[in-house]
Motif scaffolding. Structure first.
Motif, PDB file in Angstrom:
ATOM      1  N   THR A  22      12.848 -63.961   1.900  1.00 23.22           N
ATOM      2  CA  THR A  22      13.583 -62.710   1.746  1.00 23.22           C
ATOM      3  C   THR A  22      13.263 -61.821   2.935  1.00 23.22           C
ATOM      4  O   THR A  22      12.105 -61.706   3.343  1.00 23.22           O
ATOM      5  CB  THR A  22      13.190 -62.023   0.428  1.00 23.22           C
ATOM      6  OG1 THR A  22      13.672 -62.808  -0.669  1.00 23.22           O
ATOM      7  CG2 THR A  22      13.765 -60.621   0.327  1.00 23.22           C
ATOM      8  N   ASP A  28      22.392 -63.760  -5.105  1.00 22.48           N
ATOM      9  CA  ASP A  28      21.284 -63.146  -4.371  1.00 22.48           C
ATOM     10  C   ASP A  28      21.835 -61.928  -3.646  1.00 22.48           C
ATOM     11  O   ASP A  28      22.833 -62.039  -2.914  1.00 22.48           O
ATOM     12  CB  ASP A  28      20.709 -64.108  -3.326  1.00 22.48           C
ATOM     13  CG  ASP A  28      20.191 -65.412  -3.916  1.00 22.48           C
ATOM     14  OD1 ASP A  28      20.031 -65.486  -5.151  1.00 22.48           O
ATOM     15  OD2 ASP A  28      19.966 -66.354  -3.131  1.00 22.48           O
ATOM     16  N   ARG A  73      10.349 -67.917  -1.858  1.00 24.41           N
ATOM     17  CA  ARG A  73      11.451 -66.971  -2.001  1.00 24.41           C
ATOM     18  C   ARG A  73      11.104 -65.621  -1.391  1.00 24.41           C
ATOM     19  O   ARG A  73      11.928 -65.022  -0.690  1.00 24.41           O
ATOM     20  CB  ARG A  73      11.807 -66.804  -3.484  1.00 24.41           C
ATOM     21  CG  ARG A  73      12.938 -65.817  -3.710  1.00 24.41           C
ATOM     22  CD  ARG A  73      13.404 -65.807  -5.143  1.00 24.41           C
ATOM     23  NE  ARG A  73      12.401 -65.293  -6.069  1.00 24.41           N
ATOM     24  CZ  ARG A  73      12.599 -65.162  -7.382  1.00 24.41           C
ATOM     25  NH1 ARG A  73      13.756 -65.534  -7.920  1.00 24.41           N
ATOM     26  NH2 ARG A  73      11.650 -64.687  -8.159  1.00 24.41           N
ATOM     27  N   SER A  86      16.279 -63.212  -7.430  1.00 28.61           N
ATOM     28  CA  SER A  86      17.403 -64.009  -6.927  1.00 28.61           C
ATOM     29  C   SER A  86      18.189 -64.528  -8.119  1.00 28.61           C
ATOM     30  O   SER A  86      17.811 -64.320  -9.284  1.00 28.61           O
ATOM     31  CB  SER A  86      16.901 -65.190  -6.076  1.00 28.61           C
ATOM     32  OG  SER A  86      16.202 -66.124  -6.886  1.00 28.61           O
ATOM     33  N   TRP A 129      16.483 -64.149  -0.502  1.00 28.81           N
ATOM     34  CA  TRP A 129      16.433 -65.594  -0.652  1.00 28.81           C
ATOM     35  C   TRP A 129      17.464 -66.306   0.222  1.00 28.81           C
ATOM     36  O   TRP A 129      17.299 -66.402   1.428  1.00 28.81           O
ATOM     37  CB  TRP A 129      16.575 -65.966  -2.123  1.00 28.81           C
ATOM     38  CG  TRP A 129      16.426 -67.424  -2.517  1.00 28.81           C
ATOM     39  CD1 TRP A 129      17.162 -68.067  -3.480  1.00 28.81           C
ATOM     40  CD2 TRP A 129      15.500 -68.396  -2.034  1.00 28.81           C
ATOM     41  NE1 TRP A 129      16.750 -69.373  -3.622  1.00 28.81           N
ATOM     42  CE2 TRP A 129      15.740 -69.616  -2.735  1.00 28.81           C
ATOM     43  CE3 TRP A 129      14.510 -68.378  -1.051  1.00 28.81           C
ATOM     44  CZ2 TRP A 129      15.026 -70.790  -2.510  1.00 28.81           C
ATOM     45  CZ3 TRP A 129      13.778 -69.552  -0.816  1.00 28.81           C
ATOM     46  CH2 TRP A 129      14.044 -70.725  -1.541  1.00 28.81           C
TER      47      TRP A 129
END
Length: 281
Positions: free
Chosen positions: A194, A67, A190, A45, A72
């Motif tokens: 995602t 990103d 994260r 990211s 993220w």
């Protein structure tokens, strides 16, 4: 005394929705030298460049990182079909047009971000003043310390994002590189935030070299830099060196750093980028 550059969250437009980004402007009174765009890799990211962005801005460059779709804080489709290399490249070129509609920019692609970036450079070389491959080797199917991408994709399909986190956590523990608790929690969150389709889509993209003939990138006319760590990167130093020769690119080597020199030695990477960019002025 000039104020230190400050990271500002911004929102960019992608073909699948908003792209979360960070921007840092040069301090008042600093000579403005251009715009730089930094593109993160697989499971990454904009935060991967947190230490670098203010350093680049202090040197006179408006620095932006975002990103990628489905990563993220960025929007992205829920279907794997929305994560082809064409999709990622289209977003990147759209970002370039948003942050610098008329002037070419300096581009930095880390790992898979370098896969996306090299295709963008080939498609529209006139939009780039330079391109840096940061810990981004020629392919993910040969000469790389990574399992076959499609096998990893099958595991993620069955077990979700947690599979990737468990693998990453195990690697950090084995290398005695366990991050501080707050950093570890960020890395875990994260990956879990995602989109699963992003992870499988990128792994699918990685199953083929992004550019089969290095000469195509070499002949784009865009000045090239291959920058990499020489310790525990996914690609051995000799692979990066051979790739650089095929591209007729300059090199920058970070001794003792691995796959994330942008986090290990951000000041050194930033200084090398600035020196390279000034050569293109």
């Amino acid at each position: 005394m000039s104020q230190a550059p400050i990271i500002t969250p911004i929102t960019l437009r992608g073909a699948a929705g908003k792209l979360a980004a960070w921007e840092v402007e040069p301090p008042a009174g600093t000579e403005r030298r251009g715009t730089a765009l930094l593109v993160p890799g697989f499971t990454g990211s904009k935060e991967d460049f947190e230490e670098m962005l203010p350093l680049l801005a202090a040197a006179g460059y408006r620095a932006v990182a975002y990103d990628q779709r489905g990563q993220w804080e960025s929007d992205g489709p829920d279907e794997v079909s929305g994560y082809t290399l064409v999709d990622f490249v289209g977003d990147l070129l759209g970002v370039v047009d948003q942050i610098s509609p008329t002037e070419p920019i300096h581009l930095v692609g880390h790992s898979f971000g370098g896969y996306v970036s090299r295709v963008a450079v080939i498609e529209r070389p006139q939009r780039f003043r330079s391109f840096t491959l940061l810990a981004s080797g020629p392919s993910s199917v040969a000469d790389i310390n990574f399992p076959p991408p499609l096998l990893v994709a099958q595991a993620v399909e069955a077990g979700g994002q947690e599979v990737i986190w468990e693998q990453m956590d195990a690697v950090m523990a084995q290398a005695d590189q366990q991050p501080a608790p707050q950093r570890r929690e960020f890395l875990r969150e994260r990956i879990l935030r995602t989109k699963k389709a992003n992870i499988i889509g990128i792994l699918t993209c990685m199953a083929e070299p992004p550019v089969k003939d290095p000469a195509v990138l070499r002949d784009s006319g865009v000045p090239l830099l291959v920058a990499y760590g020489d310790t525990a990167d996914l690609w051995a130093p000799e692979v990066h060196e051979r790739f650089a020769k095929q591209l007729n690119a300059k090199t920058a080597v970070y001794h003792g750093s691995g796959h994330v020199p942008n986090e290990d030695v951000p000041a050194q990477v930033s200084a090398d980028l600035v020196a390279f960019w000034k050569e293109q002025a």
